[in-house]
Motif scaffolding. Sequence first.
Motif, short mmCIF file in Angstrom:
data_model
loop_
_atom_site.label_atom_id
_atom_site.label_comp_id
_atom_site.label_asym_id
_atom_site.label_seq_id
_atom_site.Cartn_x
_atom_site.Cartn_y
_atom_site.Cartn_z
N ASN A 275 0.81 -1.23 0.00
CA ASN A 275 0.00 0.00 0.00
C ASN A 275 0.84 1.27 0.00
OD1 ASN A 275 -2.94 -0.91 0.31
ND2 ASN A 275 -1.91 -2.11 1.89
N LEU A 276 2.15 1.14 0.01
CA LEU A 276 3.02 2.31 -0.05
C LEU A 276 3.23 2.74 -1.49
CD1 LEU A 276 6.03 2.05 2.45
CD2 LEU A 276 4.24 3.78 2.35
N ILE A 277 3.05 4.03 -1.73
CA ILE A 277 3.36 4.65 -3.03
C ILE A 277 4.35 5.77 -2.74
CG2 ILE A 277 2.46 5.79 -5.08
CD1 ILE A 277 -0.27 4.62 -4.45
N VAL A 278 5.60 5.59 -3.14
CA VAL A 278 6.69 6.48 -2.75
C VAL A 278 7.15 7.31 -3.94
CG1 VAL A 278 9.00 6.61 -1.75
CG2 VAL A 278 7.42 4.83 -0.98
N GLY A 279 7.09 8.63 -3.79
CA GLY A 279 7.63 9.54 -4.79
C GLY A 279 9.12 9.71 -4.57
N LEU A 280 9.91 9.60 -5.63
CA LEU A 280 11.37 9.70 -5.56
C LEU A 280 11.80 11.07 -6.04
CD1 LEU A 280 12.18 6.24 -7.21
CD2 LEU A 280 11.61 6.71 -4.81
#
Length: 517
Positions: A275-280
Amino acid sequence: MTAPPAAAANTARAVRLHQDDDVVIARSQLVGGTMLAGEDVRVAGLIPAGHKVAVRAIEAGAPVRRYGQIIGFASRAIQPGEHVHTHNLAMGDFARDYAYCADARPTVPADSPATFEGIVRADGRVATRNYIGILTSVNCSATVARAIADRFRRDLYPEALADFPNVDGVVALTHGVGCAVDPEGEGLALLQRTLGGYARHPNFAAVLVIGLGCETNQIARLVESQGLAQSDFLKTFNIQDTGGTTKTVAHGVEIVRGMLAEANLAKRQPVPASNLIVGLQCGGSDGYSGISANPALGAAVDLLVKHGGTAILSETPEIYGAEHLLTRRAVSREVGEKLVGRIRWWEAYCDRHNASMNNNPSAGNKAGGLTTVLEKSLGGIAKAGNTNLVDVYEYAEPVRARGLVFMDTPGYDPISATGQVAGGANLICFTTGRGSAYGCAPSPSLKIATNNALWERQQDDMDLNCGTILTGEATIQEKGAELFQLMLDTASGRHSRSEMHGYGQNEFVPWQIGAIT
């Protein structure tokens, strides 16, 4: 492409990243006459920390390689031991082999999926924070939005949220546009897509949207175009309808007060890391970014993808010249061609505005040792790790795929991260070598230092130090595992440094594109 572990790449005073490289990177300031162990090269003149030293003679016009890839062309003959930077290295055209899908490989899932303590919304979406948001349709309503949010600041009015400990706060996200634009144009559509993404974001328990009333970006059209609906969780009104500033602020305060009790019911529970959506992000980069922090973030991304999560690589001008390393990892030719299509759009965009893709790197990047956008791109792409590229999105589009994806954004970090959050990012990871003071409400932002000097100087703003990779005290994989755990801890409610300082509201910057009349 990732840099090799520093322990395997370090000479005594410089770092070699690839056997075919024409340059090595100074680990500390070098003075003339210094011998570089393992390179049989004597330094000619002063070389700042993080900058490049030639290890062989390079003819004028010849390509110069770092990471085993072209970072530019010698603008004059360069001798071994010379400083390689803007005075003797320039951009140039060269062919890239896109080799679509050549390096795509099946992702092996983790044996035991990781979890974090998330907030599960009624519709099943998972949040990492629990805010009430105030959005504006136009700059004209920004002042009242901030005034309403200020009434709930814990530092000014401790009693305002005293009975609502599960609410992280009330934040006003304002912007400078919304009127004097083409009502059918790309610019307004982009703004509406961004606002719609924030209005739907799971990190908001409820949202209030405030307009002036006569602006181009009419709230009714915004709501309709984004598939939103008025409810107990989404309220809207205009200043002109409520009777001016004082009445508008009072009305907004009452609406927010009515949202608090329901928002406070949110409880954290174990949820899969999928469920993690990580912006880089990387900003204030230096010559070490592609050696330490970016590859460490890439290693963390590989772990995140292995556990079913999603990472969003962005900043299209900062992958320019390195995009062929991503097309090789595309899961299909269609995905690879979508990425190249965005590169071509940027080339045409710069041509229309008499600009150059090499406007990036910035002055600070150059002071830190980066010379061309090609060099910056090759270091920046290391944030993406080594997994497949599964999809490509336009700015602020909802991200629905799982795995490594790309979103087309400018390189300017606040605009780029705003697009990522609009797309669904519930966490931001931000590497920096020059120093950064940044946050991104409603999603927490982790800042990762590339070198020990920055960590010691600006530790108050940093969440993790990757400088130990440069000194051989840690490997890229070790720091990647540490960062992945920090992601899980932060998603579970641990405050990042930027959250402690109150960053996040002023960093909401939608991409402005198109004519303003």
